[in-house]
Design a protein around this motif. Sequence first.
Motif, PDB file in Angstrom:
ATOM      1  N   ALA A 192       0.816  -1.216   0.000  1.00 12.95           N
ATOM      2  CA  ALA A 192       0.000   0.000   0.000  1.00 12.95           C
ATOM      3  C   ALA A 192       0.850   1.267   0.000  1.00 12.95           C
ATOM      4  O   ALA A 192       0.551   2.232  -0.707  1.00 12.95           O
ATOM      5  N   TYR A 193       1.942   1.272   0.784  1.00  8.39           N
ATOM      6  CA  TYR A 193       2.756   2.487   0.864  1.00  8.39           C
ATOM      7  C   TYR A 193       3.452   2.777  -0.462  1.00  8.39           C
ATOM      8  O   TYR A 193       3.650   3.938  -0.847  1.00  8.39           O
ATOM      9  N   LYS A 194       3.822   1.699  -1.195  1.00  7.29           N
ATOM     10  CA  LYS A 194       4.453   1.898  -2.500  1.00  7.29           C
ATOM     11  C   LYS A 194       3.433   2.378  -3.534  1.00  7.29           C
ATOM     12  O   LYS A 194       3.762   3.158  -4.429  1.00  7.29           O
ATOM     13  N   LYS A 195       2.201   1.916  -3.408  1.00  7.75           N
ATOM     14  CA  LYS A 195       1.148   2.392  -4.306  1.00  7.75           C
ATOM     15  C   LYS A 195       0.940   3.891  -4.128  1.00  7.75           C
ATOM     16  O   LYS A 195       0.809   4.637  -5.102  1.00  7.75           O
ATOM     17  N   ARG A 196       0.901   4.335  -2.859  1.00 11.07           N
ATOM     18  CA  ARG A 196       0.702   5.761  -2.593  1.00 11.07           C
ATOM     19  C   ARG A 196       1.851   6.588  -3.147  1.00 11.07           C
ATOM     20  O   ARG A 196       1.640   7.639  -3.764  1.00 11.07           O
ATOM     21  N   ARG A 197       3.075   6.093  -2.944  1.00 10.69           N
ATOM     22  CA  ARG A 197       4.234   6.844  -3.419  1.00 10.69           C
ATOM     23  C   ARG A 197       4.283   6.876  -4.944  1.00 10.69           C
ATOM     24  O   ARG A 197       4.584   7.910  -5.548  1.00 10.69           O
ATOM     25  N   LEU A 198       3.965   5.755  -5.577  1.00  9.01           N
ATOM     26  CA  LEU A 198       3.976   5.700  -7.037  1.00  9.01           C
ATOM     27  C   LEU A 198       2.906   6.618  -7.622  1.00  9.01           C
ATOM     28  O   LEU A 198       3.141   7.289  -8.639  1.00  9.01           O
ATOM     29  N   SER A 199       1.745   6.683  -6.980  1.00  9.60           N
ATOM     30  CA  SER A 199       0.689   7.583  -7.441  1.00  9.60           C
ATOM     31  C   SER A 199       1.150   9.037  -7.364  1.00  9.60           C
ATOM     32  O   SER A 199       0.915   9.834  -8.281  1.00  9.60           O
ATOM     33  N   SER A 200       1.832   9.390  -6.272  1.00  2.02           N
ATOM     34  CA  SER A 200       2.341  10.756  -6.118  1.00  2.02           C
ATOM     35  C   SER A 200       3.408  11.070  -7.158  1.00  2.02           C
ATOM     36  O   SER A 200       3.446  12.162  -7.727  1.00  2.02           O
ATOM     37  N   LEU A 201       4.279  10.094  -7.425  1.00  2.00           N
ATOM     38  CA  LEU A 201       5.325  10.301  -8.424  1.00  2.00           C
ATOM     39  C   LEU A 201       4.730  10.482  -9.817  1.00  2.00           C
ATOM     40  O   LEU A 201       5.183  11.333 -10.591  1.00  2.00           O
ATOM     41  N   CYS A 202       3.713   9.692 -10.140  1.00  2.00           N
ATOM     42  CA  CYS A 202       3.063   9.816 -11.447  1.00  2.00           C
ATOM     43  C   CYS A 202       2.398  11.185 -11.588  1.00  2.00           C
ATOM     44  O   CYS A 202       2.435  11.800 -12.657  1.00  2.00           O
ATOM     45  N   LYS A 203       1.809  11.671 -10.494  1.00  2.00           N
ATOM     46  CA  LYS A 203       1.194  12.993 -10.526  1.00  2.00           C
ATOM     47  C   LYS A 203       2.246  14.065 -10.767  1.00  2.00           C
ATOM     48  O   LYS A 203       2.031  15.014 -11.527  1.00  2.00           O
ATOM     49  N   ARG A 204       3.408  13.885 -10.149  1.00  2.00           N
ATOM     50  CA  ARG A 204       4.483  14.866 -10.326  1.00  2.00           C
ATOM     51  C   ARG A 204       5.023  14.827 -11.752  1.00  2.00           C
ATOM     52  O   ARG A 204       5.267  15.871 -12.367  1.00  2.00           O
ATOM     53  N   ILE A 205       5.198  13.622 -12.302  1.00  4.63           N
ATOM     54  CA  ILE A 205       5.692  13.487 -13.676  1.00  4.63           C
ATOM     55  C   ILE A 205       4.718  14.116 -14.658  1.00  4.63           C
ATOM     56  O   ILE A 205       5.113  14.844 -15.575  1.00  4.63           O
ATOM     57  N   LEU A 206       3.426  13.847 -14.454  1.00  2.00           N
ATOM     58  CA  LEU A 206       2.424  14.427 -15.338  1.00  2.00           C
ATOM     59  C   LEU A 206       2.408  15.944 -15.202  1.00  2.00           C
ATOM     60  O   LEU A 206       2.185  16.667 -16.174  1.00  2.00           O
ATOM     61  N   GLY A 207       2.691  16.435 -13.991  1.00  2.00           N
ATOM     62  CA  GLY A 207       2.739  17.872 -13.778  1.00  2.00           C
ATOM     63  C   GLY A 207       3.846  18.548 -14.558  1.00  2.00           C
ATOM     64  O   GLY A 207       3.759  19.722 -14.902  1.00  2.00           O
ATOM     65  N   ARG A 208       4.911  17.800 -14.860  1.00  2.00           N
ATOM     66  CA  ARG A 208       6.030  18.375 -15.609  1.00  2.00           C
ATOM     67  C   ARG A 208       5.674  18.641 -17.067  1.00  2.00           C
ATOM     68  O   ARG A 208       6.281  19.484 -17.715  1.00  2.00           O
TER      69      ARG A 208
END
Length: 247
Positions: A192-208
Amino acid sequence: MPTYHVILVEPESSLNVGLVARAMKNFGLRDMRIVAPMFESFEKAYVAAMMASDVLREAKIFSTLEEAIKGIDVIVGTTAKPSIRVISRRAVSLREFVSEIRADTSYGFVFGRESTGLTNEELEMCDVVLNIPSSEEYPTLNLSNAASIIFYELFILKKEKEDRLYEPVPREIRELMLESIKNIIEMTDLPAYKKRRLSSLCKRILGRIYPCGLARDEAIYLLGALRSVEEKLRRVVIDVDQTGKKL
């Protein structure tokens, strides 16, 4: 042409609000939105605004930041010292951001309290966070000064920069892309913790790449591909649940 909205979160000084209104009119901006002002009277604001009193009269008052940003494509936060604690947002310099502004997109510039700025929770609501480079000896700018610098850069852009040739990505398409990515991640076997972190990273990448590095038709094509993958995985998961077979 892009449209701009100025959002002041819990301003503490009526005088500063008037100065921001004056700067807005100086550089051709009209829409002021004020979230829960901390003062009772706008008397000093009107004195400071001078010939920009019409901007104050037309200003809209909101109870929450969430209400104030509704309907705006790109939410731009401002901060004196960008924090690395909020992983899902993108921090850029003012010049970098202005160079990427797109036509036919609405931008909301969010300014925090004079004393404490924006909270991390409020910054999380922003797509981009701006920082104006200044002296390390005294890096914090007065609210109206920071606003004036940003408004000036937007005004120069309007005068000198040609519109982008491709249609920008609407905010709702970006949100659908993020939702599909999160759904795909949830169907993995990650903790679960890796899912949350991966979701945040994907949001940041898309933000770029949003809203300046991706055309509308490209985003729609990518969204279709994500949904196809999501639907395929969902069918596989359902089949596994029903048959008890391993993937």
